[in-house]
Design a protein around this motif. Structure first.
Motif: not given
Length: 176
Positions: A1-15
């Motif tokens: 019942g929970w949601f997960m997403f992968i925090c990859d390098d693209e996400m880190v760079n975007g943030v």
């Protein structure tokens, strides 16, 4: 019942793009700027159904407010005429009546745009007050039993879009 997403390098760079923009805006505004992150902007004073959470809000008293919205997705979001953020600008002016205007900033590193990943638009107090009048009219119209539906790019995020006749007709018109 929970949601997960992968925090990859693209996400880190975007943030990081967004963090850098927030730092740039803070430096531009100078000393005394207040920073708020992930805070609810209450619009219930205008209509009980209104409000939303701003990613970043910078307040330079007696000067301007800056709303920075991080968009991680690939669906292009425009800063010009962005109704979600204009709503937030109305709420910010209500909370901070001393600011002269609101700068809206979209940081969207994953959706290529001709103007780059960070785009901004400044709205004067008067422009925001005019938009507030449109918001009031729209909120009143929703209460009408025959309120018209209006399809647009915001339908992408609507859970009822697959069964909305106006959205279907708009898609058909665009296909022609």
């Amino acid at each position: 019942g929970w949601f997960m997403f992968i925090c990859d390098d693209e996400m880190v760079n975007g943030v990081q793009v967004t963090i850098d923009e927030v730092e740039r805006q803070k430096e531009r505004l100078g000393k005394g700027v207040e920073l708020f992150s992930e805070t609810f902007l209450d619009g219930s004073w205008l209509d009980s159904r209104l409000g939303g959470t701003a990613d970043i809000r910078l307040i330079a008293p007696y000067d301007e407010a800056v709303l920075v919205d991080h968009k991680n997705g690939y669906i292009l979001v425009e800063v010009e005429g962005n109704e979600q953020l204009l709503n937030y600008a109305v709420f910010v002016l209500h909370e901070h009546p001393d600011v002269e205007g609101v700068r809206i900033v979209i940081s969207q590193p994953n959706a290529p745009h001709k103007d780059g990943p960070v785009r901004e638009k400044y709205y004067t107090r008067d422009e925001i007050k005019l938009f507030e009048l449109r918001m009031i009219e729209a909120a009143k119209a929703i209460d009408s039993p025959n309120a018209p539906f209006r399809a647009g790019d915001w339908c992408t995020f609507c859970p009822a879009s697959h069964r909305c006749k106006e959205n279907e007709e708009a898609a058909f018109r665009e296909a022609l």
